[in-house]
Scaffold this motif. Structure first.
Motif, PDB file in Angstrom:
ATOM      1  N   SER A   2       0.823  -1.212   0.000  1.00 22.94           N
ATOM      2  CA  SER A   2       0.000   0.000   0.000  1.00 22.94           C
ATOM      3  C   SER A   2       0.856   1.260   0.000  1.00 22.94           C
ATOM      4  O   SER A   2       2.025   1.238   0.379  1.00 22.94           O
ATOM      5  N   TYR A   3       0.200   2.347  -0.416  1.00 22.22           N
ATOM      6  CA  TYR A   3       0.792   3.678  -0.371  1.00 22.22           C
ATOM      7  C   TYR A   3      -0.118   4.577   0.452  1.00 22.22           C
ATOM      8  O   TYR A   3      -1.335   4.394   0.462  1.00 22.22           O
ATOM      9  N   VAL A   4       0.486   5.572   1.111  1.00 24.13           N
ATOM     10  CA  VAL A   4      -0.298   6.587   1.805  1.00 24.13           C
ATOM     11  C   VAL A   4       0.413   7.924   1.637  1.00 24.13           C
ATOM     12  O   VAL A   4       1.642   7.997   1.700  1.00 24.13           O
ATOM     13  N   ARG A   5      -0.362   8.971   1.359  1.00 25.78           N
ATOM     14  CA  ARG A   5       0.189  10.326   1.187  1.00 25.78           C
ATOM     15  C   ARG A   5      -0.055  11.091   2.473  1.00 25.78           C
ATOM     16  O   ARG A   5      -1.196  11.205   2.943  1.00 25.78           O
ATOM     17  N   LEU A   6       1.026  11.638   3.056  1.00 31.87           N
ATOM     18  CA  LEU A   6       0.927  12.403   4.296  1.00 31.87           C
ATOM     19  C   LEU A   6       1.372  13.838   4.057  1.00 31.87           C
ATOM     20  O   LEU A   6       2.380  14.083   3.384  1.00 31.87           O
ATOM     21  N   SER A   7       0.612  14.774   4.594  1.00 32.71           N
ATOM     22  CA  SER A   7       0.898  16.199   4.432  1.00 32.71           C
ATOM     23  C   SER A   7       1.439  16.783   5.728  1.00 32.71           C
ATOM     24  O   SER A   7       1.090  16.316   6.819  1.00 32.71           O
ATOM     25  N   ALA A   8       2.255  17.819   5.596  1.00 32.55           N
ATOM     26  CA  ALA A   8       2.794  18.506   6.773  1.00 32.55           C
ATOM     27  C   ALA A   8       1.638  18.946   7.665  1.00 32.55           C
ATOM     28  O   ALA A   8       0.624  19.446   7.184  1.00 32.55           O
ATOM     29  N   GLY A   9       1.768  18.685   8.942  1.00 34.78           N
ATOM     30  CA  GLY A   9       0.739  19.048   9.901  1.00 34.78           C
ATOM     31  C   GLY A   9      -0.185  17.896  10.265  1.00 34.78           C
ATOM     32  O   GLY A   9      -0.885  17.962  11.275  1.00 34.78           O
ATOM     33  N   ASP A  10      -0.219  16.840   9.448  1.00 33.41           N
ATOM     34  CA  ASP A  10      -1.030  15.665   9.806  1.00 33.41           C
ATOM     35  C   ASP A  10      -0.518  15.091  11.122  1.00 33.41           C
ATOM     36  O   ASP A  10       0.688  15.009  11.346  1.00 33.41           O
ATOM     37  N   VAL A  11      -1.442  14.699  11.975  1.00 32.43           N
ATOM     38  CA  VAL A  11      -1.104  13.997  13.209  1.00 32.43           C
ATOM     39  C   VAL A  11      -1.648  12.595  13.044  1.00 32.43           C
ATOM     40  O   VAL A  11      -2.843  12.412  12.818  1.00 32.43           O
ATOM     41  N   ILE A  12      -0.754  11.600  13.121  1.00 30.04           N
ATOM     42  CA  ILE A  12      -1.156  10.225  12.864  1.00 30.04           C
ATOM     43  C   ILE A  12      -0.692   9.294  13.976  1.00 30.04           C
ATOM     44  O   ILE A  12       0.247   9.594  14.699  1.00 30.04           O
ATOM     45  N   THR A  13      -1.388   8.174  14.074  1.00 28.55           N
ATOM     46  CA  THR A  13      -0.944   7.073  14.925  1.00 28.55           C
ATOM     47  C   THR A  13      -0.807   5.864  14.015  1.00 28.55           C
ATOM     48  O   THR A  13      -1.747   5.502  13.307  1.00 28.55           O
ATOM     49  N   VAL A  14       0.375   5.256  14.025  1.00 31.40           N
ATOM     50  CA  VAL A  14       0.675   4.102  13.179  1.00 31.40           C
ATOM     51  C   VAL A  14       0.687   2.850  14.043  1.00 31.40           C
ATOM     52  O   VAL A  14       1.262   2.842  15.127  1.00 31.40           O
ATOM     53  N   ARG A  15       0.051   1.809  13.540  1.00 27.92           N
ATOM     54  CA  ARG A  15       0.053   0.491  14.184  1.00 27.92           C
ATOM     55  C   ARG A  15       0.467  -0.532  13.138  1.00 27.92           C
ATOM     56  O   ARG A  15      -0.257  -0.784  12.187  1.00 27.92           O
ATOM     57  N   GLY A  16       1.664  -1.080  13.267  1.00 33.02           N
ATOM     58  CA  GLY A  16       2.149  -2.123  12.385  1.00 33.02           C
ATOM     59  C   GLY A  16       2.669  -1.633  11.052  1.00 33.02           C
ATOM     60  O   GLY A  16       2.653  -0.442  10.750  1.00 33.02           O
ATOM     61  N   CYS A  17       3.150  -2.582  10.232  1.00 25.33           N
ATOM     62  CA  CYS A  17       3.754  -2.366   8.920  1.00 25.33           C
ATOM     63  C   CYS A  17       5.052  -1.554   9.034  1.00 25.33           C
ATOM     64  O   CYS A  17       5.242  -0.792   9.972  1.00 25.33           O
ATOM     65  N   ASP A  18       5.902  -1.748   8.047  1.00 21.81           N
ATOM     66  CA  ASP A  18       7.122  -0.960   7.901  1.00 21.81           C
ATOM     67  C   ASP A  18       6.878   0.004   6.759  1.00 21.81           C
ATOM     68  O   ASP A  18       6.684  -0.421   5.616  1.00 21.81           O
ATOM     69  N   TRP A  19       6.853   1.301   7.049  1.00 21.76           N
ATOM     70  CA  TRP A  19       6.545   2.336   6.065  1.00 21.76           C
ATOM     71  C   TRP A  19       7.803   3.123   5.737  1.00 21.76           C
ATOM     72  O   TRP A  19       8.496   3.586   6.634  1.00 21.76           O
ATOM     73  N   THR A  20       8.069   3.324   4.429  1.00 24.24           N
ATOM     74  CA  THR A  20       9.254   4.049   3.985  1.00 24.24           C
ATOM     75  C   THR A  20       8.853   5.134   2.989  1.00 24.24           C
ATOM     76  O   THR A  20       8.020   4.895   2.115  1.00 24.24           O
ATOM     77  N   LEU A  21       9.466   6.301   3.107  1.00 22.99           N
ATOM     78  CA  LEU A  21       9.201   7.415   2.193  1.00 22.99           C
ATOM     79  C   LEU A  21       9.679   7.045   0.806  1.00 22.99           C
ATOM     80  O   LEU A  21      10.787   6.550   0.634  1.00 22.99           O
TER      81      LEU A  21
END
Length: 109
Positions: free
Chosen positions: A89-108
């Motif tokens: 999967s892909y996810v687009r994150l913008s400056a200022g987003d506040v997120i909580t991540v559970r699991g997976c290894d995510w790389t820019l």
């Protein structure tokens, strides 16, 4: 112990300098290019952009998630959105987003 005599010796010997302390703090504050488990602020803790995951790891029990929150320190019950991922999967994150991540290894990307 007389610190007045000891401190100049430490500083002149180059053991610790103000520049060393300042550069160490600057390096520690640089945003990451990988998402990590828990809450983070995009642009402060992690870089903005598109992140990729190959999917859940064996320890993720088949899925992982990203939850968007309205502000840093918000509870999960205040979430504005949540997405669950069970494969690449892909996810687009913008400056200022506040997120909580559970699991997976995510790389820019």
């Amino acid at each position: 112990m007389n610190l007045t005599r000891i401190l100049p010796v430490i500083f002149t010997a180059g053991a610790i300098t103000a520049a060393t302390v300042a550069s160490a703090g600057a390096e520690a504050a640089a945003p990451s290019s990988s998402l990590y488990e828990g809450q983070q602020v995009v642009g402060t803790n992690v870089l903005a952009g598109t992140y990729y995951t190959a999917g859940p790891t064996e320890d993720d029990y088949g899925s992982c998630s990203i939850t968007w929150l309205p502000y840093k320190g918000a509870k999960s019950s205040e979430a504005t959105a949540s997405d669950f991922y069970s494969g690449p999967s892909y996810v687009r994150l913008s400056a200022g987003d506040v997120i909580t991540v559970r699991g997976c290894d995510w790389t820019l990307e």
